[in-house]
Design an enzyme around this catalytic site. Structure first.
Site, PDB file in Angstrom:
ATOM      1  N   GLN A  75      27.685 -37.502 -28.580  1.00  0.00           N
ATOM      2  CA  GLN A  75      28.124 -38.702 -28.592  1.00  0.00           C
ATOM      3  C   GLN A  75      29.839 -37.954 -28.670  1.00  0.00           C
ATOM      4  O   GLN A  75      30.561 -39.070 -29.369  1.00  0.00           O
ATOM      5  CB  GLN A  75      27.581 -39.365 -29.378  1.00  0.00           C
ATOM      6  CG  GLN A  75      25.989 -39.411 -28.499  1.00  0.00           C
ATOM      7  CD  GLN A  75      26.581 -40.295 -27.721  1.00  0.00           C
ATOM      8  OE1 GLN A  75      27.358 -41.175 -26.802  1.00  0.00           O
ATOM      9  NE2 GLN A  75      25.504 -40.673 -26.557  1.00  0.00           N
ATOM     10  N   SER A  76      30.268 -36.528 -28.729  1.00  0.00           N
ATOM     11  CA  SER A  76      31.289 -36.424 -28.304  1.00  0.00           C
ATOM     12  C   SER A  76      33.206 -37.138 -28.283  1.00  0.00           C
ATOM     13  O   SER A  76      32.345 -37.479 -26.895  1.00  0.00           O
ATOM     14  CB  SER A  76      31.929 -35.329 -28.626  1.00  0.00           C
ATOM     15  OG  SER A  76      33.096 -34.654 -28.385  1.00  0.00           O
ATOM     16  N   ASN A  77      33.200 -38.067 -29.017  1.00  0.00           N
ATOM     17  CA  ASN A  77      34.535 -38.786 -28.083  1.00  0.00           C
ATOM     18  C   ASN A  77      35.807 -38.402 -27.931  1.00  0.00           C
ATOM     19  O   ASN A  77      36.356 -38.357 -26.398  1.00  0.00           O
ATOM     20  CB  ASN A  77      35.133 -39.571 -29.408  1.00  0.00           C
ATOM     21  CG  ASN A  77      34.253 -40.879 -30.103  1.00  0.00           C
ATOM     22  OD1 ASN A  77      33.608 -41.622 -29.247  1.00  0.00           O
ATOM     23  ND2 ASN A  77      34.127 -41.009 -31.231  1.00  0.00           N
TER      24      ASN A  77
END
Ligand SMILES: Cc1ncc(COP(=O)(O)O)c(C=O)c1O
Length: 339
Positions: free
Chosen positions: A76-78
């Site tokens: 879920q890395s921005n």
């Protein structure tokens, strides 16, 4: 940035200046003026702080004639999602090394990574331990097929990335000169501390009076301080910027919980209460932890951060959706009518 040093490569990507909003109800409750700088609205998919970092990272990539951006992060890395969005916008390729196994269904940032056409390489825990080698292998594969890679470390945590928040601090100083409140403190979420380092440089170069305060959400305070200090030293050496690491890097410590990925009920409660009090949605992994920490400090020691406090909302909203399972029960028992 007019610092007298040679121009630093930059590609303008952020929709800026981002707005400053007063949080009316929280200000009344806390007895301080609490504002938020909406850096979650920097555009290109509400990209948050990462787009400001990427202005300089992609500037460097273009200076090296790169055509492929490679980076790494959690599922879920921005940062990975922003790299995917920027690559699609600029006609580059994006290769993302993600920590974890392919999930049964795409959600949140990962769904967007796929939608935006990034190539994904899922990494086991053992591979993640040597992520630098994985990134180097991915770069070698790009070179073999005739491309030119540019590798961005996790969170864009390099000195070039930190310049994005030097630019944000310069923007804030201008907003203050044009009538925004002259904040006593500016508070920002700190994972690596790169964004905080940029603001600290802006304080020295652009006359921001505010104290710059970070809230670590994963790393220990000492590690954040070391990283901030090191980035400021690198900025001086590499770009000739007349900046010094401050004697004290101010942090609100103790809000890391069990680390970055481990989101606790507290953070989700902060997401819900701030959404309802002010109509602003925080993300559970970064900004809710930091803003929750700030509220805790303001409640426990009003005045500690001065009379006018500005929190920089660094984005991350898409990672909220995969927490629907944990959020559901918080919303189900709230007594609001659903029919
Ligand atoms: C939403 C959000 N806020 C804050 C941060 C922290 O940025 P930094 O590594 O510059 O401290 C990140 C990145 O990791 C992020 O995604």
């Amino acid at each position: 940035m007019s610092t007298g040093a040679p121009p630093i490569p930059r590609v303008e990507l952020a929709y800026a200046p981002t707005p400053l909003l007063k949080l009316e109800r929280l200000s009344r409750e806390l007895g301080v003026e609490l504002w938020v700088k909406r850096d979650d609205l920097t555009g290109l998919l509400e990209s948050g702080n990462k787009i400001r970092k990427l202005e300089f990272l992609v500037g460097e990539a273009f200076a090296q004639r790169a055509d492929t951006l490679i980076t790494c992060g959690t599922l879920q890395s921005n940062c990975c999602r922003t790299v995917a969005a920027v690559a699609a916008r600029l006609g580059l390729r994006a290769v993302l090394a993600l920590k974890g196994a392919p999930p049964a269904e795409y959600d949140g940032n990962l769904l967007l990574d796929r939608l935006l056409g990034a190539e994904l390489r899922y990494c086991s825990d053992a591979e993640w331990e040597k992520i630098d080698e994985v990134l180097e292998d991915l770069a070698a594969a790009v070179r073999r097929r005739g491309g030119t890679p540019y590798v961005i470390p996790e969170s864009g945590a390099t000195v070039a990335g930190a310049l994005g928040y030097l630019a944000c601090g310069e923007e804030l100083a201008q907003q203050i000169r044009h009538g925004a409140p002259d904040f006593d403190s500016v508070v920002i979420t700190a994972f690596s501390g790169g964004s905080q380092a940029g603001l600290l440089m802006a304080r020295q170069l652009h006359g921001l009076r505010a104290e710059i305060v970070g809230v670590p959400i994963a790393w220990e305070a000492a590690r954040v301080r070391d990283h901030v200090t090191s980035l400021i030293g690198q900025a001086r050496r590499r770009y000739g910027l007349p900046v010094e690491a401050p004697a004290e890097v101010r942090l609100l410590d103790g809000y890391q919980g069990a680390g970055r990925a481990a989101v606790q009920a507290d953070a989700l409660r902060t997401v819900v209460s701030v959404a309802r009090a002010e109509g602003i949605v925080l993300d559970p992994v970064y900004t809710a932890k930091a803003f929750g920490g700030l509220l805790d400090r303001l409640r426990g020691a009003p005045g500690e951060l001065g009379r006018r406090v500005c929190f920089i909302h660094t984005g991350g909203v898409f990672s909220l959706f995969p927490f629907r399972g944990a959020l559901g029960p918080l919303l189900a028992g709230d007594g609001l009518v659903e029919s």
